[in-house]
Motif scaffolding. Structure first.
Motif, PDB file in Angstrom:
ATOM      1  N   CYS B 144       0.849  -1.201   0.000  1.00  0.00           N
ATOM      2  CA  CYS B 144       0.000   0.000   0.000  1.00  0.00           C
ATOM      3  C   CYS B 144       0.878   1.242   0.000  1.00  0.00           C
ATOM      4  O   CYS B 144       1.934   1.273   0.651  1.00  0.00           O
ATOM      5  N   THR B 168      -2.336  -1.454  -3.429  1.00  0.00           N
ATOM      6  CA  THR B 168      -3.454  -0.644  -2.928  1.00  0.00           C
ATOM      7  C   THR B 168      -2.965   0.760  -2.590  1.00  0.00           C
ATOM      8  O   THR B 168      -1.763   1.016  -2.506  1.00  0.00           O
ATOM      9  N   ARG B 308      -7.129  -1.998  -5.009  1.00  0.00           N
ATOM     10  CA  ARG B 308      -8.093  -1.357  -4.115  1.00  0.00           C
ATOM     11  C   ARG B 308      -7.597   0.031  -3.756  1.00  0.00           C
ATOM     12  O   ARG B 308      -6.380   0.262  -3.696  1.00  0.00           O
ATOM     13  N   ALA B 337     -10.164   0.097 -10.127  1.00  0.00           N
ATOM     14  CA  ALA B 337      -9.918  -0.257  -8.730  1.00  0.00           C
ATOM     15  C   ALA B 337     -11.232  -0.464  -7.975  1.00  0.00           C
ATOM     16  O   ALA B 337     -12.254   0.157  -8.300  1.00  0.00           O
TER      17      ALA B 337
END
Lengths: 370, 370
Positions: B144, B168, B308, B337
């Motif tokens: 992330c 992400t 995401r 996404a």
């Protein structure tokens, strides 16, 4: 700096001495005002306009001065404030530099400008001075007192200090007390001026003038007078043409919004006295109707006696936010007035009353027509 | 001014030369960063944090520096960004003055600080520099990338310039492009610094330092980082005790809100380099994801490929308003996404992600736990 009084402006002497709320007094002070329309035989058709921080008394053109005024679209024959019906008076605020006595005026006792020897100014002092102008015109009771922005504060003080002085009241983008966001903005504006070495403790002249401090103060003002929403549509991310940009300057103007702010600053910095700006801004910070209500602003407002009232503002105002106009309407209703709160969807923020005449005009006209 | 690098901060050299988007290059530049937790064998548990304008790389305490960091409540074992699970990297932004190379750093070619010879900085340069740090740690793909405020811009640039670099993304109170209100604020901050005679074209030292300009810039920052709503409740119209007020000064501090701003300014003015402040602020003004979408920000965002994403912000943010986070969520969704937009009712404005951990913590923890 020299005082710039528009032609056709009239002057009236204040009672001398004229004591101030927080101590001190003025001797030989005067107020500048302009009028439109005719006072009728019953002397019951007078409307008083109290202005924001910077305007002069020239709200609109008239025979003595055909130049457009700062509320030209609102005021005149057949307009929202219809001078065929109303006798309209607009005063330059006490403490300003457009004809009324302020820190830039010459103290008759010394022959030199007051500068920081001017006594600490309160909104209430401005209200008493405006009342003296109205009295000098032989008007016992106004049909309406209209106050915009700072003038909205002055109007509330006017009504609190002079019961029965007006039958109705329109409060335009005003407030009953300064809240911390607006205090913070004005404090920063004052600090920018005072940190300018050319301010020199208030002792400047045209050759040594706190232009940089005034520039920052004015730009910060404009940022809070308009709204992000308006600017998104009006300026977006449009950049200046390269020939306007000054490419040699790494941090110079790059965007249209920067040029817009610069243009506003250049028009203002030499046309308003820096010390007067400090005094008037501080007077707004200090104003609080709650002082008249045992610490409760609504109770303070409820002490005002008018037949009808309207408090009007816009959703995008960050300096005098809409809940402050709602508070005024609520408080005047608690005092017995037929009181309405009008929230407009103008995108222009605090300045909307100056530019969104399409929305403000009908609201004000409708109130006055009743 | 001397660079203040927290103990325990690590340094890594950037590729040399390191070219800038808008021209120019750095030689011998370095980046400062800190880490928490352990990189797992698969090297797939790394989280990168990109900061706002002023923070250093010390987001939280660790063995090498037990002092609390600027996101202490968010980051650590068992916290929202759980360092028992994640290997967390936080970099000091390129162009800053907390260890990474910036305008206050010594140019190895001259032996003197860059000052205004530092090349014009873009958000994209900061993104490439952060990516170099991540590469140096042997991380091919981040689990992330989290970007706050300016770091939200940097994160979008990171993902645009390095496809597949993160699975992400969490964008915290960020934006895909600077809008005119925020440009106006930053332009004013720069002007206040540049108008300070002690700034001296960027050539100052500790003895001749643009403290007044930095004071105005920081106070204006704080005004836009918080919210009027918070201040109404927190400060109201509370005045300072008379012994703190300095009654000899007609326009000195009178209200608690003024003291609050002054305290913020005093903590900041000597701890952040003025030239670095100019460069970083300008880089934010110039950033526009629309450049990557043929003039359309949504199309630019849709070019980002992550599995995401979450864009999160608060209703009271006037500097990076909520619709900007909604735009990011929409654009990332358009790119394929699984993207969510989270609007929080925090009263603290833009700074809420730093202080309203009760709301931001669960949202971030929930996203990372999926």
């Amino acid at each position: 700096m020299t005082e710039a009084i528009p032609p056709g402006t009239r002057l009236v002497n204040l009672p001398s001495p004229f004591p101030f709320k927080r101590g001190g007094e003025l001797k030989g002070a005067r107020m500048a005002y302009e009028t439109w329309g005719q006072l009728n035989a019953a002397r019951d058709n007078a409307v008083l306009i109290l202005t924001g921080l910077s305007p002069n008394a020239h709200a609109a053109s008239h025979a003595g001065n055909p130049e457009p005024g700062w509320w030209e679209a609102m005021l005149g024959p057949g307009k929202a404030i219809d001078t065929d019906r109303w006798f309209v008076v607009c005063v330059n605020s006490l403490g300003s530099c457009k004809g009324s006595t302020g820190a830039a005026s010459v103290d008759p006792l010394t022959g030199a400008p007051y500068r920081l020897s001017f006594p600490e100014l309160s909104i209430e002092d401005g209200a008493r001075a405006a009342h003296a102008v109205v009295q000098s015109l032989g008007i016992a009771q106004l049909a309406c007192v209209i106050g915009n922005s700072m003038g909205g504060m002055t109007a509330l003080a006017y009504l609190l200090l002079h019961p029965g002085a007006a039958r109705t009241h329109i409060n335009v983008s005003g407030s009953a007390q300064a809240l911390p966001f607006s205090i913070a903005i004005r404090s920063l504006q004052r600090e920018a001026i005072r940190l300018d070495p050319q301010w020199n403790g208030g002792d400047y002249d045209d050759a040594h003038y706190p232009e940089n401090g005034m520039r920052i103060a004015r730009k910060l003002g404009v940022v809070t007078y308009r709204s992000a929403m308006e600017w998104d549509g009006r300026f977006g991310r449009v950049k200046l043409d390269s020939e306007m940009r000054g490419d040699e300057d790494l941090f110079g103007q790059e965007f249209e919004i920067e040029r817009y702010l610069e243009a506003h600053a250049q028009r203002f910095v030499r046309s308003f006295d820096p010390n007067c700006y400090l005094y008037l801004g501080r007077s707004m910070d200090l104003f609080d109707v709650a002082e008249y209500g045992g610490g409760d602003a609504i109770k303070g407002l409820a002490g005002i006696q008018v037949e009808r009232a309207m408090a009007i503002g816009v959703h995008t105002d960050i300096l005098f936010p809409l809940q402050q106009q709602e508070q005024i309407a609520d408080g005047l209703r608690a005092g017995g007035a037929d009181s309405q709160f009008v929230a407009l969807p103008s995108p222009q923020g605090h300045d909307a009353f100056l530019v969104d005449i399409a929305r403000f005009g009908p609201a004000i006209a409708g109130f006055l027509a009743r």
